[in-house]
Design an enzyme around this catalytic site. Structure first.
Site, short mmCIF file in Angstrom:
data_model
loop_
_atom_site.label_atom_id
_atom_site.label_comp_id
_atom_site.label_asym_id
_atom_site.label_seq_id
_atom_site.Cartn_x
_atom_site.Cartn_y
_atom_site.Cartn_z
CB CYS A 20 -0.97 0.09 1.28
SG CYS A 20 -1.89 -1.36 1.41
NE ARG A 34 -4.54 2.23 2.06
CZ ARG A 34 -4.49 1.72 3.46
NH1 ARG A 34 -5.32 2.26 4.17
NH2 ARG A 34 -3.54 1.00 3.73
CG ASN A 97 1.19 -5.89 5.15
OD1 ASN A 97 0.57 -6.53 6.18
ND2 ASN A 97 1.89 -6.73 4.29
#
Length: 343
Positions: A20, A34, A97
């Site tokens: 991400c 994002r 993550n």
């Protein structure tokens, strides 16, 4: 157990580095959002949490009243598990993550114990600025406690930003680390201090045409525009996306109108988006893609997003909801391509 739950468990157990990119960007207003890069969806929705929805925490006092929040969440058992969001005061936060590096702790008697799935509502529910958050972080510990068997903890680190500054929060083996983030960007591994150090390798890049420092007396041909940035990574690894997103964001030029600002924000995210077929993650036909891209005007409380198959920007305005209510409001993501026909 649902397929989504099994996939979440499998992804955590194998340490797969789901990817991400988080972004903070300011023109006249502040924008925060994002890319969510995954190979499947958790049925996430644009979710508005009003001020009087009771936020219950496993080891901390319930917030019966708090700042209203808009963002994307999976609602599980009536609880919004936020991926990213912004509150009505202009503070934004996203979890990305962070496999193998994230390390959550046992309960600490001298700390406020907040589980990672509660971290976004705990921060956005109470604070207005990054400075306030910095002060609060000195007294918390991120607790190793899952939401449920279906939703075990994800290994995450976080970007938090307001109009004037941004920080990164990482819970690692050594403890809770908080970094000033002058770049307004976060991706995944490695840890933020290493990502920041790696930018030294790209200090020679430029938006201007290159000059010959290779050899005196040798003529070279500047045969294309953009050659000043030769060497800027273009692959989809987290370290490369970090360098490319920072270069793009730090050199980005946008007007101050809403249209110019959100368009530029999505262009920056698009520079590190993932296309189906480029990143294998499992079987022959399993690929990671940019499931959605988001851009929240945190000053106005408007959450914009696109999805992989819907490049038309969709907006949810939190102030059009009853922010003094007690019930979550959620809007499923529009995933099919929306085409405006001119004839």
């Amino acid at each position: 157990m649902t397929r989504e739950g099994l996939l979440r468990i499998r992804s955590n157990e194998t340490g797969e580095s789901r990817m991400c990119t988080g972004l903070s960007y300011t023109t006249k207003d502040h924008y925060f959002g994002r890319n969510l890069d995954l190979e499947f969806s958790y049925n996430e929705t644009v979710t508005v949490t009003p001020r009087n929805f009771p936020f219950e925490f496993r080891r901390a006092a319930t917030l019966t009243t708090h700042h209203a929040i808009v963002g994307i969440a999976t609602i599980a058992e009536g609880y919004p598990l936020y991926y990213d969001g912004a509150n009505e005061k202009g503070l934004g936060m996203a979890g990305l993550n962070f496999p193998d590096n994230a390390d959550y702790k046992p309960e600490a008697s001298d700390k406020t114990n907040i589980t990672p799935f509660e971290f976004i509502p705990w921060i956005l529910g109470q604070f207005e600025t990054v400075e306030e958050v910095k002060t609060a972080l000195a007294g918390i510990s991120l607790l190793k406690l899952s939401f449920s068997k279906t939703f075990p903890l994800s290994p995450l680190h976080w970007i938090i930003a307001d109009k004037s500054q941004s920080i990164i929060v990482e819970s690692v083996k050594e403890g809770l680390r908080v970094y000033d983030n002058p770049f307004g960007v976060l991706t995944n591994n490695p840890t933020f201090d290493i990502q920041r150090f790696n930018l030294n390798n790209y200090m020679h890049l430029s938006t201007y045409p290159p000059e010959n420092h290779f050899a005196k007396g040798v003529q070279f041909d500047t045969y294309s525009r953009g050659m000043g940035a030769i060497g800027l990574p273009g692959d989809l690894s987290s370290a490369s996306r970090f360098a490319k997103a920072v270069f793009t964001r730090m050199n980005s030029v946008a007007g101050e109108s809403e249209s110019e600002s959100i368009s530029q924000f999505f262009q920056i995210l698009g520079s590190v988006a993932q296309q189906r077929g480029c990143v294998h993650v499992g079987g022959e036909d399993e690929f990671e893609i940019t499931i959605y891209s988001s851009c929240c005007n945190t000053d106005q409380g408007i959450y914009y997003y696109t999805t992989y198959e819907n490049s038309q920007i969709t907006a949810v305005d939190m102030h059009r909801e009853d922010l003094d209510g007690t019930t979550l409001v959620d809007y499923p993501l529009i995933k099919g391509q929306q085409i405006h026909r001119q004839n």
